[in-house]
Design a protein around this motif. Structure first.
Motif, PDB file in Angstrom:
ATOM      1  N   LEU B  13     109.511 -12.021  19.708  1.00 32.91           N
ATOM      2  CA  LEU B  13     109.612 -11.998  21.101  1.00 32.91           C
ATOM      3  C   LEU B  13     109.477 -10.379  21.349  1.00 32.91           C
ATOM      4  CD1 LEU B  13     113.691 -13.133  21.549  1.00 32.91           C
ATOM      5  CD2 LEU B  13     111.464 -13.877  22.561  1.00 32.91           C
ATOM      6  N   ILE B  14     108.473 -10.200  22.385  1.00 32.13           N
ATOM      7  CA  ILE B  14     107.371  -9.451  22.508  1.00 32.13           C
ATOM      8  C   ILE B  14     108.304  -9.170  24.000  1.00 32.13           C
ATOM      9  CG2 ILE B  14     105.459  -8.434  23.521  1.00 32.13           C
ATOM     10  CD1 ILE B  14     103.924 -10.422  21.903  1.00 32.13           C
ATOM     11  N   VAL B  15     108.349  -8.171  23.665  1.00 31.46           N
ATOM     12  CA  VAL B  15     109.470  -7.368  24.724  1.00 31.46           C
ATOM     13  C   VAL B  15     108.485  -5.747  25.719  1.00 31.46           C
ATOM     14  CG1 VAL B  15     111.557  -5.498  25.130  1.00 31.46           C
ATOM     15  CG2 VAL B  15     111.681  -7.915  23.244  1.00 31.46           C
ATOM     16  N   THR B  16     108.114  -6.253  26.820  1.00 32.84           N
ATOM     17  CA  THR B  16     107.296  -5.306  27.702  1.00 32.84           C
ATOM     18  C   THR B  16     108.261  -4.865  28.948  1.00 32.84           C
ATOM     19  OG1 THR B  16     105.316  -4.370  28.200  1.00 32.84           O
ATOM     20  CG2 THR B  16     105.468  -7.140  28.288  1.00 32.84           C
ATOM     21  N   GLY B  17     107.824  -4.117  29.240  1.00 31.19           N
ATOM     22  CA  GLY B  17     107.421  -3.748  31.052  1.00 31.19           C
ATOM     23  C   GLY B  17     107.638  -2.586  31.530  1.00 31.19           C
ATOM     24  N   LYS B  18     107.583  -2.071  32.169  1.00 26.45           N
ATOM     25  CA  LYS B  18     107.641  -0.947  33.238  1.00 26.45           C
ATOM     26  C   LYS B  18     108.080   0.512  31.873  1.00 26.45           C
ATOM     27  CE  LYS B  18     107.702   1.454  37.444  1.00 26.45           C
ATOM     28  NZ  LYS B  18     107.181   2.727  37.236  1.00 26.45           N
ATOM     29  N   PRO B 161     103.845  -1.669  23.649  1.00 23.22           N
ATOM     30  CA  PRO B 161     103.267  -0.688  24.660  1.00 23.22           C
ATOM     31  C   PRO B 161     104.158  -1.082  26.228  1.00 23.22           C
ATOM     32  CG  PRO B 161     102.043  -1.812  23.858  1.00 23.22           C
ATOM     33  CD  PRO B 161     102.660  -2.322  23.306  1.00 23.22           C
ATOM     34  N   ALA B 162     104.092   0.055  27.045  1.00 21.92           N
ATOM     35  CA  ALA B 162     104.492  -0.345  28.570  1.00 21.92           C
ATOM     36  C   ALA B 162     103.292  -1.056  29.290  1.00 21.92           C
ATOM     37  CB  ALA B 162     104.420   1.046  29.192  1.00 21.92           C
ATOM     38  N   GLN B 203     106.940 -15.070  22.205  1.00 24.64           N
ATOM     39  CA  GLN B 203     106.681 -15.369  22.910  1.00 24.64           C
ATOM     40  C   GLN B 203     107.144 -13.999  23.685  1.00 24.64           C
ATOM     41  OE1 GLN B 203     109.775 -17.886  24.759  1.00 24.64           O
ATOM     42  NE2 GLN B 203     108.865 -19.949  23.725  1.00 24.64           N
ATOM     43  N   ALA B 204     107.370 -13.647  25.471  1.00 22.39           N
ATOM     44  CA  ALA B 204     107.268 -12.363  25.989  1.00 22.39           C
ATOM     45  C   ALA B 204     109.056 -12.586  26.840  1.00 22.39           C
ATOM     46  CB  ALA B 204     106.660 -12.261  26.319  1.00 22.39           C
TER      47      ALA B 204
END
Lengths: 374, 340
Positions: B13-18, B161-162, B203-204
């Motif tokens: 699980l790829i976790v990303t966000g601002k 990364p962000a 998945q992200a």
């Protein structure tokens, strides 16, 4: 596009105030309102009658939102006061950094011929360097700052920077490309024009073969070509990078540390401040954004007796918000103790999103009042 | 949905966000929930070519009540029931490059390449290469997870990364596929692309706060992740949402005084003021956040998970536990979490 104003000075010094404009570089972790703070500082300058320009290098283009100007180009753009506002005596300009465009412009400027510029601009390795080399964006922001400073059109320049993890690159930016050019491997890659590839020492040949094996032979060929083409331009770049570096270290340049009153962002901000100190620089202002307000507490008796009546949710709310602001206070004390000489500003959590000039004016007001130190 | 089914959807699980929306916290909370379900979870923090790892990598340990900065070696953060655990490690492009060279029979050269600044050379000559090497390492761990190798995790959370940099990071293997005509780099890039585009493997998860700018950027990032990096989006986590309190809409001191008097309490003017000002702020924030959650749902048709705002300036084991409970309820219901 409106042309920026020409300097009012008659001395022909190219500067609008003695010794050039004041520069404020905003540094801090991501997501703490650095872009908003930068824009608010520029607006504050305009309100004080200064010709202020804010540069943002934030890829999310949030400054455009905050200024309500939509897409900003690579040239400064005059921001008009909102309709119905009394306006400001100075001027507010904004520019969104286009790193690629700025770099291309530099190549054009320092190339000895149009053919050299064209060869470099179309080289794949150049495209890579300008688009993807770490620190290039930061380097170009410093370059843009230097360009604005040199133009003498502004007397206050505010620079927004990428989030914390990249801010060191920002400080090192002017030296980064120079270091790359000085890299032994690259210097050896440039050697073929002088001595022929065969004459390269064995170690270099092994390195080249390795790079070719990992990345492919055409990459090595392009790289050699790029460095060959680049010859003769280094001195211009080097001298300019040196002057930009001097600007960052000049007494006219101030650093503002931006954070929010949470442990993690405070830690990152203090880390950045330590990095600045290593450069012999210090943050002269600290802006703590998104602080919850402080409330006068309820008496213990009132709190107990109202804990489960119709006022219970209101009492619970006050208790929760007070708890947050007390915890935030600890972080503010920590910042204050770590940076005893800096001017501290506390910007409260604003109910509305800072996406309009009116909201930005509100933020600018909070940057007028220095937080009292206990 | 049962948490266990939620976590069996994929292996990475790829976790990303601002920036600032709480990616690292969400990674830790998700991994902790997985561990509660008896899974062996690994959190991988990645640095891109231009990142410095310190001091951010201590934030994850801090959430689990530890102080250590994450390094290359796996560190056990928590051991749960029935074999569940959370481990964590940090991956950097330079160590990934060394490993890559070792694996490709260039062990002797690797140290020299790194010490001469060859990473810069490689990164310059082949942008995306350092990022792709890091992703290649993740892919290698994913393969181990798929094979059920001893000591391998069952689920990998990638603290990416962000948002802005995440796109470039995750696009790197696609770029290399176009640039490299053959050789080990091309096959490595192809294998990473295969992983990224297979929803059974990867998945992200997008993290946002219920505020205007983060929501807008999340919608933008979601489209880019799907279009440019070809990654399936699994869910969007709305982080730090203020729990909704049933506050009266009209806050007037006369009415409040009367209600307090009913409970035998006389409120001082300053107390009334505090209750009213704090109440108004909360109402405004609650209203604005609710509107953003609705807008997010309209603009981004993804399951929403929700984590509450913690009334604290710091996140440690207590908050981790509260947040993990909340995430469990949110996953179970795919609906907003009700908090006490």
């Amino acid at each position: 596009m409106t042309m920026p104003p020409q300097p009012a000075d008659t001395e022909g010094t190219g500067s609008s105030s003695p010794g050039g404009p004041d520069v404020v570089v905003c540094v801090g972790p991501g997501g703490v309102g650095k872009t908003t703070t930068s824009a608010a500082l520029a607006l504050q300058g305009a309100k004080r009658g200064r010709r202020a320009c804010v540069v943002t290098i934030d890829p999310a283009r949030r400054l455009a939102d905050a200024l309500g100007t939509g897409h900003l180009g690579n040239e400064p753009h005059l921001v008009n006061p909102p309709a119905g506002s009394s306006g400001w005596p100075g001027e507010l300009w904004a520019v969104m950094l286009d790193a690629q465009g700025t770099f291309d412009h530099l190549v054009d400027r320092y190339a000895t011929s149009g053919a050299q510029a064209e060869a470099i601009l179309s080289n794949p390795v150049y495209r890579n360097i300008s688009a993807a080399l770490s620190g290039t964006q930061e380097y170009m922001a410093v370059e843009k700052l230097y360009e604005l400073e040199e133009s003498g059109r502004w007397d206050l320049i505010i620079v927004d920077t990428p989030p914390a993890r990249h801010a060191l690159d920002f400080m090192e930016a002017p030296r980064h490309l120079m270091r790359l050019l000085d890299n032994r491997v690259f210097r050896l890659l440039m050697a073929p024009t002088k001595v022929g590839l065969r004459a390269l020492e064995v170690g270099t040949q092994v390195l080249l073969r390795t790079v070719a094996k990992v990345a492919g032979g055409e990459v090595v060929a392009d790289t050699v070509e790029f460095f060959t083409e680049f010859e003769g331009m280094e001195d211009g770049f080097r001298a300019r990078a040196k002057r930009a570096d001097e600007l960052l270290h000049s007494r006219k340049t101030e650093f503002a540390l931006v954070c929010s009153p949470r442990r993690d962002t405070v830690e990152e901000a203090l880390y950045l401040s330590a990095q600045l100190a290593k450069e012999g620089l210090e943050a002269t202002r600290v802006v703590v954004n998104r602080c919850y307000p402080r409330y006068a507490p309820l008496s213990a008796g009132a709190q107990n007796r109202l804990a489960d009546g119709p006022l219970a949710p209101l009492v619970a709310n006050l208790e929760q918000l007070e708890l947050v602001s007390a915890k935030e206070e600890e972080q503010l004390v920590r910042v204050s103790a770590a940076l005893p000489k800096a001017v501290l500003y506390r910007v409260p959590f604003l109910a509305r999103e800072v996406a309009e000039l009116e909201a930005l004016e509100e933020v600018a007001c909070y940057l007028e009042t220095e937080e009292a130190r206990e | 949905m049962e948490p266990l089914s939620f976590f069996s959807q994929t292996r990475v699980l790829i976790v990303t966000g601002k920036g600032g929306t709480g990616k690292t916290t969400v990674c830790g909370v998700m991994a902790n929930l997985a561990a509660r379900e008896g899974l062996r979870a690994l959190v991988v923090q990645v640095a891109t070519a231009s990142d410095r790892l310190e001091p951010e990598t201590a934030n994850l340990s801090h959430l689990f009540g530890r102080d250590e900065v994450l390094g290359y070696d796996e560190m056990a953060l928590v051991t749960g029931p029935s074999g569940g655990e959370v481990r964590a490690r940090a991956l950097r492009p330079d160590t990934a490059l060394v490993e890559y060279l070792h694996l490709h029979g260039m062990r002797r050269l690797s140290r020299r390449l790194v010490s001469t600044g060859a990473l810069d050379v490689v990164a310059t000559a082949v942008p995306g290469m350092p990022d792709m090497l890091v992703l290649g390492k993740v892919k290698q761990m994913e393969r181990a997870a798929a094979a059920g190798s001893p000591g391998a995790p069952e689920l990998i959370f990638l603290d990416a990364p962000a948002a802005g940099h995440a796109i470039r990071f995750l696009q790197s293997p696609h770029g290399l596929l176009e640039a490299a005509s053959g050789g080990p780099v091309r096959s490595q890039a192809q294998e990473v692309v295969d992983m990224l585009s297979d929803p059974d493997r990867c998945q992200a998860v997008l993290v946002t706060t219920p505020e205007e700018t983060p929501v807008s950027e999340t919608v933008e990032t979601a489209q880019l992740l799907e279009d440019r990096a070809g990654i399936k989006l699994c869910a969007v986590v709305v982080n730090a949402r203020l729990p909704v309190l049933p506050l009266p809409e009209h806050l007037e001191s006369a009415a409040l005084s009367e209600l307090a008097a009913g409970a035998g309490v006389t409120l001082a003017p300053s107390e009334l003021e505090s209750l009213i000002v704090a109440g108004k702020l909360r109402l405004e924030r609650q209203g604005a956040q609710a509107a953003q959650v609705v807008r997010l749902a309209e603009e981004l048709p993804l399951p929403q998970l929700e984590l509450p705002f913690c009334f604290s300036a710091d996140l440690g084991p207590d908050q981790l536990s509260t947040l993990t409970d909340a995430l469990g309820r949110s996953v179970a219901g795919w609906q907003p979490v009700e908090l006490p």
